[in-house]
Design an enzyme around this catalytic site. Structure first.
Site, PDB file in Angstrom:
ATOM      1  N   ASN A 211       0.858  -1.190   0.000  1.00 57.89           N
ATOM      2  CA  ASN A 211       0.000   0.000   0.000  1.00 57.89           C
ATOM      3  C   ASN A 211       0.890   1.234   0.000  1.00 57.89           C
ATOM      4  OD1 ASN A 211       0.518   0.889   2.843  1.00 57.89           O
ATOM      5  ND2 ASN A 211      -0.261  -1.176   3.239  1.00 57.89           N
ATOM      6  N   ASP A 278      -3.513  -6.484   4.603  1.00 59.59           N
ATOM      7  CA  ASP A 278      -4.543  -7.340   5.218  1.00 59.59           C
ATOM      8  C   ASP A 278      -4.533  -8.761   4.681  1.00 59.59           C
ATOM      9  OD1 ASP A 278      -5.729  -5.445   6.991  1.00 59.59           O
ATOM     10  OD2 ASP A 278      -6.460  -4.394   5.207  1.00 59.59           O
ATOM     11  N   LYS A 288      10.912 -16.298  -9.607  1.00 64.32           N
ATOM     12  CA  LYS A 288       9.927 -15.445 -10.276  1.00 64.32           C
ATOM     13  C   LYS A 288       8.987 -16.294 -11.128  1.00 64.32           C
ATOM     14  CE  LYS A 288       9.436 -11.535 -13.310  1.00 64.32           C
ATOM     15  NZ  LYS A 288      10.035 -10.807 -14.416  1.00 64.32           N
ATOM     16  N   ASP A 305      -3.640 -10.316  12.783  1.00 65.50           N
ATOM     17  CA  ASP A 305      -3.938  -8.978  13.311  1.00 65.50           C
ATOM     18  C   ASP A 305      -2.975  -8.735  14.482  1.00 65.50           C
ATOM     19  OD1 ASP A 305      -4.938  -6.665  14.513  1.00 65.50           O
ATOM     20  OD2 ASP A 305      -6.931  -7.039  13.677  1.00 65.50           O
ATOM     21  N   LYS A 337     -13.506   0.030  15.794  1.00 64.21           N
ATOM     22  CA  LYS A 337     -12.247  -0.724  15.667  1.00 64.21           C
ATOM     23  C   LYS A 337     -11.507  -0.780  17.006  1.00 64.21           C
ATOM     24  CE  LYS A 337     -10.689  -0.368  11.365  1.00 64.21           C
ATOM     25  NZ  LYS A 337     -10.094   0.297  10.213  1.00 64.21           N
ATOM     26  N   LYS A 341     -10.820  -4.339  18.840  1.00 58.74           N
ATOM     27  CA  LYS A 341      -9.439  -4.815  19.000  1.00 58.74           C
ATOM     28  C   LYS A 341      -8.940  -4.683  20.439  1.00 58.74           C
ATOM     29  CE  LYS A 341      -8.178  -3.983  14.168  1.00 58.74           C
ATOM     30  NZ  LYS A 341      -7.032  -4.161  13.279  1.00 58.74           N
TER      31      LYS A 341
HETATM   32  N1  CTP Z   1      -3.304  -3.724  12.185  1.00 63.26           N
HETATM   33  C1  CTP Z   1      -2.562  -4.793  12.660  1.00 63.26           C
HETATM   34  N2  CTP Z   1      -2.507  -5.951  11.955  1.00 63.26           N
HETATM   35  C2  CTP Z   1      -3.175  -6.085  10.806  1.00 63.26           C
HETATM   36  C3  CTP Z   1      -3.952  -5.003  10.299  1.00 63.26           C
HETATM   37  C4  CTP Z   1      -3.995  -3.829  11.021  1.00 63.26           C
HETATM   38  O1  CTP Z   1      -1.943  -4.648  13.724  1.00 63.26           O
HETATM   39  N3  CTP Z   1      -3.097  -7.215  10.145  1.00 63.26           N
HETATM   40  C5  CTP Z   1      -3.367  -2.483  12.988  1.00 63.26           C
HETATM   41  C6  CTP Z   1      -2.894  -1.252  12.245  1.00 63.26           C
HETATM   42  O2  CTP Z   1      -1.512  -1.035  12.409  1.00 63.26           O
HETATM   43  C7  CTP Z   1      -3.723  -0.165  12.917  1.00 63.26           C
HETATM   44  C8  CTP Z   1      -5.011  -0.875  13.282  1.00 63.26           C
HETATM   45  O3  CTP Z   1      -4.711  -2.267  13.283  1.00 63.26           O
HETATM   46  O4  CTP Z   1      -3.126   0.310  14.102  1.00 63.26           O
HETATM   47  C9  CTP Z   1      -6.161  -0.634  12.349  1.00 63.26           C
HETATM   48  O5  CTP Z   1      -5.734  -0.845  11.009  1.00 63.26           O
HETATM   49  P1  CTP Z   1      -6.747  -0.758   9.797  1.00 63.26           P
HETATM   50  O6  CTP Z   1      -6.052  -1.222   8.567  1.00 63.26           O
HETATM   51  O7  CTP Z   1      -7.397   0.587   9.756  1.00 63.26           O
HETATM   52  O8  CTP Z   1      -7.835  -1.769  10.301  1.00 63.26           O
HETATM   53  P2  CTP Z   1      -8.217  -3.221   9.917  1.00 63.26           P
HETATM   54  O9  CTP Z   1      -8.266  -4.042  11.149  1.00 63.26           O
HETATM   55  O10 CTP Z   1      -7.292  -3.742   8.849  1.00 63.26           O
HETATM   56  O11 CTP Z   1      -9.705  -3.028   9.393  1.00 63.26           O
HETATM   57  P3  CTP Z   1     -10.298  -2.670   7.942  1.00 63.26           P
HETATM   58  O12 CTP Z   1      -9.175  -2.742   6.953  1.00 63.26           O
HETATM   59  O13 CTP Z   1     -11.329  -3.690   7.748  1.00 63.26           O
HETATM   60  O14 CTP Z   1     -10.855  -1.284   8.078  1.00 63.26           O
END
Ligand code: CTP
Length: 403
Positions: A211, A278, A288, A305, A337, A341
């Site tokens: 990203n 994600d 490759k 997560d 969120k 979490k």
């Molecule tokens: N985060 C994490 N591990 C992941 C994804 C996210 O620790 N696999 C953490 C990010 O660093 C951030 C928080 O969770 O502090 C929220 O990240 P975000 O990407 O906004 O949330 P998601 O849980 O991925 O939810 P969504 O993409 O469905 O909005």
């Protein structure tokens, strides 16, 4: 609010070739919110005209002691009482030597002796002069002195043509050091772990999912926490940023790497500013993948997560703080969120629209914590936002009752 807002800084310029960099330093200190005055040694005026600094600061530049016209503008004792901090940049071997023994034979050294303000010396000189035992002894004596701080000279090509240590560090490094001297040590004794940047989830050595996170927000938080006296570890995905001075940096690539490195450390406060991918490919090819003729539908699985795991772990840090990158219903989704979490706070970040936070030098966020009023931070440079976030951290109570 910026790093040095409301602070009065006297920049004392002594006579080395790096004196020209003091002009940029004055500008950068002003940009960080400080009011700046300049004093110069006789030698410094041979390298840069006092008029340069007068134009930059809008104030007369002090160069002479007991000069009737200058004493009329601001007397040397008044000048010594005025600043919150004196930055000596560049600090030549001569000025360091005089300061070390308390000699006061010109305006700069007299001001140093007459002032109760903290002093930040930024030594810059030829490598041999720096290495000389006399200079090293003077530096050691100054380091040992109360309210006296030094910025390490950089190594590299010097103006005299030699290569080695002795360069004046770049102005932003000096600005950060000045902010650190002036910040109350609200996070002293705390270990703060900050994650930053994107992660990369490889299909094969040449292709990955990622990203556009630049890492700037996380790096700014690491620098701000350091300035408040914390021991800081930065677990960083691939970005093109220099880690802040004095911060331990642990480079990682994938979400799995990031989780391993975050969980391997015990910290008081964890701020997950990283934009963790994600999904990750279920398999990563060693070589490759050849395109062949057809389309390809790779199989993906969820990444761990990291933050939710940490918040639920028996080794839970006192504060677990997340970021919520949202494009709509920003505060509402962020609050949800935070609850889901099990976090002690979350930084709600609007990444939608054209003015997206990704890669930008500025950001606008809302800080949410259970049972606390929301804190809305209007658009500001990421470092200013980071300073506010770190200040806010010191006000939070962890869910296990500690603060
Ligand atoms: N985060 C994490 N591990 C992941 C994804 C996210 O620790 N696999 C953490 C990010 O660093 C951030 C928080 O969770 O502090 C929220 O990240 P975000 O990407 O906004 O949330 P998601 O849980 O991925 O939810 P969504 O993409 O469905 O909005």
């Amino acid at each position: 609010m910026t790093q040095l807002s409301q602070k009065k800084i006297l920049v004392a310029v002594s006579g080395g070739i790096a004196a020209y960099k003091a002009a940029q330093l004055v500008r950068d200190l002003q940009r960080a919110g400080a009011t700046v005055r300049v004093a110069m040694t006789e030698g410094a005026t041979r390298f840069v005209a006092p008029l340069t600094f007068q134009a930059l600061t809008g104030n007369p530049v002090a160069t002479q002691i007991l000069d009737p016209s200058e004493e009329h503008e601001i007397g040397h004792i008044e000048l010594a009482r005025w600043p919150d901090l004196i930055v000596v940049a560049p600090a030549t071997a001569n000025v360091l030597a005089k300061a070390a023994v308390g000699l006061a034979d010109d305006l700069v050294t007299t001001t140093l002796l007459a002032s109760e303000a903290p002093v930040l010396f930024c030594p810059a000189m030829n490598t041999q002069m720096l290495r000389h035992p006399a200079t090293q002894q003077n530096i050691a004596a100054l380091r040992a002195r109360e309210r006296t701080f030094l910025v390490e000279p950089d190594a590299g090509e010097l103006a005299c043509g030699e290569v080695g240590a002795g360069r004046l560090p770049d102005p932003p490094v000096i600005v950060d050091a000045a902010a650190a001297v002036l910040s109350p040590a609200l996070l002293a004794g705390r270990h703060v772990l900050v994650s930053a940047g994107p992660t990369r989830e490889h299909f094969d050595p040449a292709r990955f999912i990622s990203n556009p996170s630049s890492g700037r927000m996380g790096y700014a938080i690491a620098a701000a926490a350091k300035a408040l006296g914390a021991d800081v570890t930065l677990v960083s995905g691939p970005v093109s940023l220099e880690p802040p001075t004095g911060v331990e940096c642990v480079p990682v690539v994938s979400a799995a790497d990031m989780q391993r490195e975050v969980n391997a450390r015990s910290s008081d406060i964890v701020v997950m500013a990283a934009a963790v991918a994600d999904w990750t490919p279920t398999t990563t090819a060693e070589h490759k993948r050849k395109k062949g003729g057809g389309d390809w539908s790779p199989e993906l699985q969820r990444t761990p997560d990291i933050i939710a795991g940490l918040a639920a772990s028996p080794k839970r840090p006192v504060l677990v703080i997340g970021f919520a990158a949202e494009t709509e219903h920003v505060v509402e989704y962020a609050r949800e969120k935070m609850k889901r979490k099990g976090l002690d706070g979350i930084v709600a970040n609007d990444v939608g629209g054209t003015d997206t936070a990704f890669g930008n030098a500025t950001n606008a966020v809302t800080l949410l914590a259970p049972g606390q009023d929301d804190v809305v931070l209007p658009r500001a440079p990421k470092r200013a936002i980071a300073d506010r976030i770190c200040g806010w951290l010191t006000t939070l109570q962890g869910s296990n009752g500690n603060s």
